[in-house]
Write a protein that holds these residues in place. Structure first.
Motif, PDB file in Angstrom:
ATOM      1  N   HIS A   1       0.855  -1.186   0.000  1.00 44.29           N
ATOM      2  CA  HIS A   1       0.000   0.000   0.000  1.00 44.29           C
ATOM      3  C   HIS A   1       0.891   1.235   0.000  1.00 44.29           C
ATOM      4  CE1 HIS A   1       0.487   1.292   4.245  1.00 44.29           C
ATOM      5  NE2 HIS A   1       0.682   0.013   4.461  1.00 44.29           N
ATOM      6  N   ALA A   2       0.268   2.383  -0.149  1.00 42.91           N
ATOM      7  CA  ALA A   2       0.994   3.650  -0.151  1.00 42.91           C
ATOM      8  C   ALA A   2       0.806   4.356   1.185  1.00 42.91           C
ATOM      9  CB  ALA A   2       0.500   4.542  -1.280  1.00 42.91           C
ATOM     10  N   ILE A   3       1.840   5.064   1.597  1.00 41.17           N
ATOM     11  CA  ILE A   3       1.762   5.964   2.738  1.00 41.17           C
ATOM     12  C   ILE A   3       1.890   7.365   2.158  1.00 41.17           C
ATOM     13  CG2 ILE A   3       2.865   6.765   4.851  1.00 41.17           C
ATOM     14  CD1 ILE A   3       3.863   3.958   5.318  1.00 41.17           C
ATOM     15  N   GLY A   4       0.903   8.168   2.348  1.00 37.62           N
ATOM     16  CA  GLY A   4       0.900   9.503   1.771  1.00 37.62           C
ATOM     17  C   GLY A   4       0.252   9.490   0.398  1.00 37.62           C
ATOM     18  N   ARG A   5       0.394  10.606  -0.293  1.00 37.88           N
ATOM     19  CA  ARG A   5      -0.192  10.679  -1.619  1.00 37.88           C
ATOM     20  C   ARG A   5       0.637  11.619  -2.491  1.00 37.88           C
ATOM     21  NH1 ARG A   5      -5.668  14.117  -0.298  1.00 37.88           N
ATOM     22  NH2 ARG A   5      -4.571  15.965   0.413  1.00 37.88           N
TER      23      ARG A   5
END
Length: 96
Positions: A32-36
């Protein structure tokens, strides 16, 4: 090291197994991603099980998802000084 597989995780694990001689399988993988946006970090979680039934977890983090994925299993079944903890790490977010 060199390994072959149907995808990057399988090939990387094959290389680790071939190089260090430790037999194990990846039983779970998620990312998954942390932040954008352009500041986002990719995180990959890898669960492995050895021939003896020993379960180990690895976590990789990097802006590049492929690099994060390769950091997940790295060292999981390597010599003892490189072995990851047998329990998943506790992850805490930074407070704003």
């Amino acid at each position: 090291m060199q390994g072959e597989g149907d995808g990057p995780v399988e090939a990387f694990v094959a290389a680790i197994v071939s190089h260090f001689g430790h037999d194990f399988d990846v039983v779970d993988y998620t990312e998954h991603a942390i932040g954008r946006g352009s500041n986002a970090q990719a995180v990959a979680y890898v669960e492995t099980v050895g021939a003896d039934g020993d379960v180990k977890w690895g976590v990789g983090k990097n802006p590049n998802i492929t690099t994060a994925t390769m950091r997940g299993p790295r060292g999981l079944r390597a010599p003892d000084e490189l072995t990851a903890p047998s329990r998943p790490p506790v992850l805490r977010g930074r407070r704003a």
